[in-house]
Write an enzyme that holds these catalytic residues in place. Sequence first.
Site, short mmCIF file in Angstrom:
data_model
loop_
_atom_site.label_atom_id
_atom_site.label_comp_id
_atom_site.label_asym_id
_atom_site.label_seq_id
_atom_site.Cartn_x
_atom_site.Cartn_y
_atom_site.Cartn_z
N ALA A 92 28.69 22.75 68.00
CA ALA A 92 29.52 23.17 69.13
C ALA A 92 28.97 22.69 70.47
O ALA A 92 29.54 22.96 71.53
CB ALA A 92 29.65 24.70 69.14
N GLN A 121 27.40 19.66 73.26
CA GLN A 121 28.08 18.49 73.84
C GLN A 121 27.90 17.21 73.01
O GLN A 121 28.83 16.42 72.90
CB GLN A 121 27.78 18.29 75.31
CG GLN A 121 26.35 18.33 75.74
CD GLN A 121 26.12 17.47 76.98
OE1 GLN A 121 27.07 17.01 77.60
NE2 GLN A 121 24.87 17.24 77.32
N GLN A 136 15.48 24.89 58.46
CA GLN A 136 16.48 23.86 58.13
C GLN A 136 15.89 22.86 57.12
O GLN A 136 16.56 22.44 56.18
CB GLN A 136 16.97 23.15 59.39
CG GLN A 136 17.86 24.07 60.23
CD GLN A 136 18.43 23.39 61.47
OE1 GLN A 136 18.20 22.22 61.72
NE2 GLN A 136 19.18 24.15 62.24
N GLY A 150 17.71 16.48 68.08
CA GLY A 150 17.25 17.57 68.96
C GLY A 150 15.79 17.41 69.34
O GLY A 150 14.94 17.14 68.48
N ASN A 151 15.48 17.58 70.59
CA ASN A 151 14.12 17.35 71.10
C ASN A 151 13.21 18.55 70.95
O ASN A 151 13.69 19.68 70.97
CB ASN A 151 14.21 16.97 72.58
CG ASN A 151 14.65 15.53 72.72
OD1 ASN A 151 14.21 14.67 71.98
ND2 ASN A 151 15.54 15.28 73.67
N ASP A 160 17.32 5.02 73.18
CA ASP A 160 16.36 4.30 74.02
C ASP A 160 16.50 2.79 73.78
O ASP A 160 16.47 1.99 74.72
CB ASP A 160 14.93 4.76 73.71
CG ASP A 160 14.82 6.28 73.75
OD1 ASP A 160 15.06 6.85 74.82
OD2 ASP A 160 14.55 6.90 72.70
N HIS A 180 10.00 9.56 71.35
CA HIS A 180 11.20 9.66 72.19
C HIS A 180 10.86 10.59 73.35
O HIS A 180 11.17 11.78 73.34
CB HIS A 180 12.39 10.20 71.40
CG HIS A 180 13.54 10.57 72.31
ND1 HIS A 180 14.26 9.64 72.98
CD2 HIS A 180 14.03 11.77 72.68
CE1 HIS A 180 15.16 10.25 73.73
NE2 HIS A 180 15.04 11.55 73.57
P1 NAX Z 1 23.89 21.52 73.83
O1 NAX Z 1 23.09 22.62 74.41
O2 NAX Z 1 25.19 21.14 74.41
O3 NAX Z 1 24.17 21.88 72.29
C1 NAX Z 1 23.20 22.32 71.41
C2 NAX Z 1 23.88 23.19 70.38
O4 NAX Z 1 22.91 23.53 69.37
C3 NAX Z 1 24.42 24.50 70.93
O5 NAX Z 1 25.78 24.63 70.59
C4 NAX Z 1 23.57 25.55 70.23
O6 NAX Z 1 24.30 26.74 69.94
C5 NAX Z 1 23.17 24.83 68.96
N1 NAX Z 1 22.01 25.37 68.27
C6 NAX Z 1 20.89 25.91 68.82
N2 NAX Z 1 20.08 26.36 67.84
C7 NAX Z 1 20.68 26.07 66.67
C8 NAX Z 1 20.33 26.33 65.32
N3 NAX Z 1 19.20 26.95 64.98
N4 NAX Z 1 21.19 25.92 64.35
C9 NAX Z 1 22.34 25.31 64.68
N5 NAX Z 1 22.74 25.08 65.95
C10 NAX Z 1 21.91 25.45 66.93
O7 NAX Z 1 22.90 20.28 73.71
P2 NAX Z 1 23.26 18.74 73.51
O8 NAX Z 1 23.50 18.11 74.82
O9 NAX Z 1 24.29 18.61 72.45
O10 NAX Z 1 21.84 18.18 73.01
C11 NAX Z 1 21.30 18.53 71.76
C12 NAX Z 1 19.87 18.06 71.62
O11 NAX Z 1 19.80 16.63 71.70
C13 NAX Z 1 18.92 18.56 72.71
O12 NAX Z 1 17.73 19.00 72.07
C14 NAX Z 1 18.64 17.32 73.54
O13 NAX Z 1 17.39 17.38 74.16
C15 NAX Z 1 18.69 16.26 72.47
N6 NAX Z 1 18.86 14.88 72.93
C16 NAX Z 1 18.20 13.91 72.25
C17 NAX Z 1 18.34 12.57 72.55
C18 NAX Z 1 17.60 11.51 71.77
O14 NAX Z 1 17.71 10.35 72.15
N7 NAX Z 1 16.84 11.81 70.72
C19 NAX Z 1 19.18 12.14 73.69
C20 NAX Z 1 20.22 13.14 74.07
C21 NAX Z 1 19.74 14.58 74.06
O15 NAX Z 1 19.02 14.81 75.23
#
Ligand code: NAX
Length: 325
Positions: free
Chosen positions: A11, A13, A110, A128-129, A157, A185
Amino acid sequence: MTVKVTVTGAAGQIGYALLFRIASGQLLGADTPVKLSLLEITPALKAAEGTAMELDDCAFPLLRGIEISDDPNKAFDGASVALLVGARPRTAGMERGDLLQANGGIFGPQGKAINDHAADDIRVLVVGNPANTNALIAQSAAPDVPAERFTAMTRLDHNRALSQLATKLGVPVTDIKKMTIWGNHSATQYPDLYHAEVGGKVAAEQVEEAWLRDTFIPTVAKRGAAIIEARGASSAASAANAAIDHVYDWVNGTPEGDWTSAAIPSDGSYGVPEGIISSFPVVSKDGKWEIVQGLEIDAFSRERIDASVRELVEERDAVKELGLI
Ligand code: NAX
């Protein structure tokens, strides 16, 4: 055969940008029907349902079903691809230990659910970071899954590096081959122009050294922060695009004469300690990533790679100390 693809943080972004592209066939190819499994935390299930309604409304020919759950054991059951996007972001004043602990609470369970319920051919991409270390946590909770099935994303990247260089030289991105992101990353990552080629010639020789060191490397490494500054939100569509690229290449192979970047468990190549999930130049063959061997690493690159790998080793040691791996 229909392939089950699980997306966590569905859910969020990135999830919103990713799910429609998976359902349209861009993740696995136009001949492979997919079933989507959306994993979210309980308060976000309703939002995930909304996304699922929109997916229904696209009437994608390849989409053969959508499941939504807040239980990892259900969400990963029978999955062949897992995109671990949801993570605990760092908030103001949060110490690294707290961040790693919070993510351990997500990626440990997970990983175990993947171990116990996913299909035998499961492939995992952590977005996820902190992505590399989250992948390490998930992998160590899944002893029955081959370690090499756990990867972390540095393809965004990589794509950023391609685009910056193409703009600098006024060439299409397709003229650039053999780009590499090394390491973590994070801001320590090393985008390498000494092995990249443009029109068959070494990229580093076609740009000024000062541009390479003082503009190119920091622009690529800090692009995420620049996007937040401009957009008021972190990279989403470009991150989803990179996740699609990573999995598509993993399944379908990389083109002959080129390579890409992915964070995969080290086999000790290039002095990266074995087991660390670090970004390397990689090719995909027969559904497996292989580290490109035999590249000469000059003193400048060595220093940059070592600095990023040092950070990964520190993260590994920190999660070990916390009992997360
Ligand atoms: P959002 O905050 O829009 O969405 C994250 C979603 O994860 C939320 O809907 C939340 O409810 C859900 N969530 C949290 N804990 C969870 C769990 N235990 N089980 C299932 N769902 C869970 O973040 P978004 O912009 O979508 O980014 C997601 C992740 O990608 C972040 O950690 C961000 O730092 C990371 N990124 C990684 C990148 C990469 O190149 N590796 C780049 C883009 C991004 O910054």
